[in-house]
Design an enzyme around this catalytic site. Structure first.
Site, PDB file in Angstrom:
ATOM      1  N   LYS A  86       0.843  -1.202   0.000  1.00 18.94           N
ATOM      2  CA  LYS A  86       0.000   0.000   0.000  1.00 18.94           C
ATOM      3  C   LYS A  86       0.871   1.242   0.000  1.00 18.94           C
ATOM      4  O   LYS A  86       1.942   1.276   0.637  1.00 18.94           O
ATOM      5  CB  LYS A  86      -0.892  -0.031   1.241  1.00 18.94           C
ATOM      6  CG  LYS A  86      -1.964   1.046   1.320  1.00 18.94           C
ATOM      7  CD  LYS A  86      -2.870   0.777   2.514  1.00 18.94           C
ATOM      8  CE  LYS A  86      -3.919   1.866   2.677  1.00 18.94           C
ATOM      9  NZ  LYS A  86      -4.757   1.655   3.867  1.00 18.94           N
ATOM     10  N   SER A 125      -9.535   1.960   3.304  1.00 18.77           N
ATOM     11  CA  SER A 125      -8.697   2.722   2.398  1.00 18.77           C
ATOM     12  C   SER A 125      -7.712   1.856   1.608  1.00 18.77           C
ATOM     13  O   SER A 125      -7.061   2.378   0.706  1.00 18.77           O
ATOM     14  CB  SER A 125      -7.915   3.791   3.166  1.00 18.77           C
ATOM     15  OG  SER A 125      -7.114   3.195   4.155  1.00 18.77           O
ATOM     16  N   SER A 185      -9.725  -0.353   7.464  1.00 18.12           N
ATOM     17  CA  SER A 185      -9.216  -0.196   6.106  1.00 18.12           C
ATOM     18  C   SER A 185      -8.596  -1.416   5.444  1.00 18.12           C
ATOM     19  O   SER A 185      -8.279  -1.349   4.263  1.00 18.12           O
ATOM     20  CB  SER A 185      -8.214   0.962   6.066  1.00 18.12           C
ATOM     21  OG  SER A 185      -8.889   2.167   6.363  1.00 18.12           O
TER      22      SER A 185
END
Lengths: 434, 89, 482
Positions: free
Chosen positions: A39, A114, A138
């Site tokens: 990420k 997210s 997330s």
């Protein structure tokens, strides 16, 4: 030492990646040759790291996050950096400054957030494993929305050194993959003590998942099946829990009274910490450059207005307000008490049962652009935030479909019993495989 | 209940910069969220936060610093090894 | 309290002399190196970096707390002080807010009325230093700032006093005592540039309080406060009010100036640092063994070396100085102490200050030798000063350093006391060349004797002992037939 290379040129139809490492190197180890996506809020030395924000466009960290070093040591190939909600602030990855990621199950829908990019990369088969981060859901939310497995570890079990902070007291880096075994493998690599992270614990994870859950006691909180949860989603999850009972577990109804204010407490704490964490982006040492011909305050304000998206600016302001003189007692101090109450409730329940089960998300993935009102977006985190507030491990495993979209079963456990939580998910996964 | 003026003040405190067009919408959304936060007023507790770890410290040992070129690489502007910043009054 | 009584409180920031910074392993020895060469992701504030607390800094701060009789609190914690400034790499300073390391305590100083007085302390805490800003440019080319983060993250101890001081002089004494104690504890090096910064609060009773921020020299504190007292008294005398404000001290002009108003009230939005754990160190206090502190050392100098109170105070006023004195007399404390104390306290210190030299530049043995020469009467006091100056100047100008005896020989400074013959000749010459003075002396004017002694000193170029000359001339004149 890294001697080999993979060729990684995926067809990224879902905009999962912000940076692709076409010729990623890899070495020997338990993950030798496996392409792992990271990420984009996790620092990677020499690879652009933006947190999906314009304010960090072009920022190239001179150091690796601890988990990235561990990945490299285990022989993994860093395949690229994945899209996310800007600075981790969001539930859909629509808050990325560089465009949203699409859900591979239905490209008109969001992949969740997210860590939407990581989830999509795994769901679409571009990579076998990915790292995400979970502050209020997330990892689990996009895992549920995309139909994959995602684990939020116990707070402190995985080092945060190198994770670009959003909310320090809540977030953890965690593994995401299509199946529980791979999530467990990745967890083994990244968990463990790091002397550079004062909040990390010396608790390595060495586990092969075990499908035997006979005698397991599962708590079913009424708040996870009440108003606000789509009845179809609730029904699918109830079926999944019934499956667990068939495998030898027993269920116990319970209640988490502090759920009433858990979400408010979460948003006060995370926005407060974020307002402080994001203040360093002034364009001086890195990021979107400040105009040195202007005066300090003018330049600083300009960098932030141009570099931060709307949601980020909104949360910074909320956090600034919550910490400001005259309001600290009403918001931040109260939120910390509320958090203690959540911890107490959860500890009490987990002294009577072994794990808590329920849906990961109250609905299936929304359509792109469907949720435009911030508060209604925040409310969809209601089922995931308690695990962050309490610091306990929580996993989401796919457990069925509603309107052809995946639904996630969430299993939460006691602190440092990530292994048990993984086992329960594994037991379910193996049972429905047949 | 916060007013547009309050929101402007907070934006000033945070040096965040909001456009005048945004101000109205922002204030409305802000108020909705703060109303939701009011539930915290009902929270009861003794305020004692459980702390498990304490005294986490390191020995006073020197470890290598970054190379100057790595320090300056991401900086917008630099001069003679210093990082350049907008002037402070 | 008398009207217009001066009330002073100080907040003193000292850099703790650890090897590495407060929250990272960067070396603290940055002063001789280029900008930004002692930084890492942590002290540069790179995203994703995290602080780790330096144990030594806490140990050092606890020594200070124990030395000043403070109470170490049960649970201490770090907080973030949020504000935006280019020298603040994270846009917050990690400091201590509502749970400082220690509270209370006191310092004893010699008050204005020459009695011992206690200045109470409010608290002691630990925090990190920000980076350093250099202001560049001008109106035409455009102004900008240059930042060096070498200093960012250096551990600071902040010592806050109650407003117990009653004059700028008492403030200076407080600072001197504080500085000396921290040196004795081995936690602070006062000779490092910028290692101490003071914020001073001053008011005249009944009037508003003025804060003077960021005074970086010891002398500057007394000067700034003295200026403020005058400024405030003048305002009141003219029937005006003293404004509550923040000012800064301009070292070059010796004045304070109102700080251009930034935000009037800073809202620092303090909250506990989530990346650090709380500290429980009350139990460490009993195991801290304090070294001999200034007051005890002063008493010991009086008892062991027979120093006067004043000399003892001066000699123990700095660690290096005290150590130097003891090294100088170690070979023969009984024999050397009195003379060494006088020479070091009354002469050497002045000569060093004049040259802005540190006492560390000198080898104590060289002073021992000089003192011995003086003790044996081999040279006069005047010659002694000359030798000292030559020695210091040689160090200062990085010339080869001569031993005191070599200087005496080279400059022909040896007393002619042993050479009675030569002295007789000189005295005879002086008497024959100055008949009027001789007459004056015989007429009963003792001033004439001093004149004759002076003439003899001139002839021997100061190498003779005036006392001896005096004696011999009197003897001679007594024998002279009128």
């Amino acid at each position: 030492m890294a001697e080999h290379r993979i060729v990684f040129e995926p067809e990224d139809r879902y905009h999962a990646f912000l940076t692709v490492c076409k010729n990623a190197t890899y070495g020997s180890g338990t993950l030798a040759g496996i392409a792992v996506a990271v990420k984009d809020n996790i620092s990677t030395k020499g690879i652009e790291t933006t947190c999906a924000s314009k304010i960090l466009k072009g920022y190239i960290p001179p150091y690796d996050a601890h988990v990235v070093s561990l990945l490299k040591q285990s022989g993994a190939a860093i395949a690229g950096k994945t899209n996310m909600d800007e600075f981790g602030m969001g539930t859909t990855t629509e808050n990325s400054a560089f465009g949203p990621t699409l859900n591979p199950c239905d490209p008109t829908r969001v992949p969740g957030g997210s860590s939407g990019g990581s989830a999509a990369a795994v769901a679409a088969g571009m990579v076998q494993m990915a790292l995400g981060t979970d502050t209020g859901g997330s990892i689990r939310c996009p895992a549920a929305f995309c139909g994959i497995v995602g684990l939020k570890p116990t707070y402190g079990r995985v080092s945060r050194y190198g994770l670009i902070a959003y909310a320090n007291s809540l977030e953890q880096i965690g593994p995401m993959a299509k199946n529980v075994a791979d999530v467990s493998r990745l967890m083994q690599v990244i968990a463990g003590y790091d002397c550079r992270d004062t909040t990390s614990y010396d608790h390595p994870y060495t586990q092969t998942p075990d499908a035997d859950i006979t005698g397991l006691k599962i708590g079913i909180p009424q708040e996870y099946f009440g108003a606000g949860v789509d009845p179809k989603v609730a029904a699918v999850v109830k079926n999944a829990i019934a499956r667990l009972e068939e495998l030898g577990a027993t269920t116990v109804p319970c209640s988490i009274p502090s759920m009433e204010y858990a979400l408010a407490a979460y948003y006060v704490i995370c926005t407060s910490e974020a307002s402080s964490n994001l203040a360093r982006f002034d364009g001086v040492r890195y990021g979107h450059a400040a105009d040195t011909k202007k005066s300090w305050h003018d330049a600083f304000r300009e960098v932030r207005r141009a570099g931060f998206g709307t949601e980020v600016r909104r949360r910074i302001m909320l956090g600034t307000f919550a910490l400001s003189s005259g309001y600290y007692g009403k918001y931040y101090a109260k939120a910390q008490i509320a958090r203690e109450n959540v911890k107490k409730d959860v500890t009490r329940i987990l002294s009577e049962v072994d794990v808590i089960a329920g849906p990961t998300m109250p609905t299936i993935a929304f359509k792109l652009g469907e949720k435009s009102d911030p508060l209604s977006m925040y409310l969809s985190d209601i089922l995931t935030v308690p695990a962050n507030l309490a610091g306990i491990p929580a996993i989401s495993v796919p457990c069925g479909m509603v309107n052809q979209m995946p639904v996630g079963l969430q299993i939460m456990g006691r602190s440092f019993e990530d292994e048990r939580v993984v086992d329960v998910a594994y037991a379910y996964e193996q049972a429905v495989k047949q | 209940m916060v007013t547009e003026k309050d929101v402007e003040h907070i934006a000033g405190l945070a040096d965040i910069g909001i456009n005048t067009e945004e101000l109205g919408t922002f204030t409305g959304q802000f108020n909705a969220i703060l109303d939701y936060f009011d539930v915290l007023d009902r929270v009861q507790g003794d305020g004692v936060i459980t702390r498990d770890l304490s005294n986490v410290m390191r020995e006073d040992e020197v470890s290598p610093s970054l190379l100057l070129e790595d320090v300056l690489k991401n900086a917008g502007a630099h001069e003679d090894g210093f990082i350049k910043a907008p002037r402070v009054m | 309290m008398t009207e217009n009584q001066v009330i002073v409180g100080l907040e003193v920031h000292c850099q703790l002399d650890t090897k590495s910074k407060l929250f990272c392993g960067c070396s603290t020895d940055y002063r001789s190196d280029g900008p930004n060469t002692h930084v890492c992701p942590v002290c540069l504030g790179l995203p994703g970096s995290m602080p780790v607390l330096n144990k030594k800094a806490i140990e050092y701060a606890m020594r200070v707390a124990k030395a000043f009789n403070c109470t170490v609190i049960r649970e201490s914690e770090f907080s973030r002080k949020n504000y935006f400034y280019p020298d603040l790499d994270k846009a917050y300073q990690i400091t201590q807010y509502d749970k400082p390391l220690a509270e209370g305590g006191y310092l004893e100083i010699e008050a204005d009325e020459a009695r011992e007085k206690r200045v109470q302390l409010t608290r002691i805490h630990v925090e990190e230093d920000p980076g350093r800003l250099v202001h560049m440019g001008n109106a035409e080319r455009g102004k900008y700032s240059l930042v060096d983060y070498n200093r960012a993250g250096i551990p600071l101890i902040e010592i806050v006093s109650e407003p117990d001081m009653r004059s700028p002089k008492e403030a200076r004494k407080f600072l001197n005592k504080l500085r000396a104690t921290l040196e004795y504890l081995g936690v602070f090096d006062s000779e490092k540039e910028g290692s101490l910064r003071v914020d001073a609060n001053i008011s005249l009773s009944g009037s508003e309080r003025v804060e003077i921020k960021n005074i970086t020299s010891y002398k500057g504190v007394e000067k700034a406060l003295t200026f403020e007292v005058t400024r405030q008294k003048n305002l009141l005398r003219r029937g005006l009010k003293v404004d509550r404000e923040t000012r800064h001290y301009l070292e070059a002009q010796g004045i304070t100036q109102s700080s251009r108003s930034k935000e009037q009230e800073h809202d620092y939005r303090y909250f506990p640092e989530p990346d650090l754990r709380p500290i429980h160190v009350q139990s460490w206090v009993k195991d801290i063994i304090l070294p001999e502190l200034p007051d005890a050392r002063r008493e010991r100098f009086i008892a062991q070396y027979g120093c006067s109170l004043n000399h003892a105070r001066t000699l123990t006023g700095g660690l290096r100085l005290a150590n130097f004195f003891e090294k100088t007399v170690t070979s023969d404390p009984k024999g050397l102490s009195t003379l060494a104390a006088t020479w070091i306290a009354d002469t050497l210190i002045g000569e060093l200050n004049y040259r802005s030299m540190s006492i560390d530049a000198l080898d104590p043995d060289s002073i021992t030798v000089l003192v011995l020469l003086l003790k044996r009467d081999a040279i006069t006091d005047k010659s002694g000063i000359e030798v000292l100056r030559v020695m210091l100047d040689q160090h200062l100008n990085k010339q080869p350093c001569e031993a005191p005896q070599a200087i005496v020989t080279r400059l022909n400074l040896a007393k002619t006391a042993g050479d009675t013959g030569a002295l007789e000749v000189v005295i005879q010459e002086v008497i024959s060349e100055n008949p009027k003075a001789v007459d004056d002396y015989n007429a009963g004017r003792n001033g004439a004797l001093n004149f004759l002694v002076g003439q003899a000193m001139k002839k021997t170029r100061g190498r003779s002992d005036p006392g001896e000359l005096n004696r011999k001339i009197v003897e001679k004149l007594g024998n002279t037939e009128v």
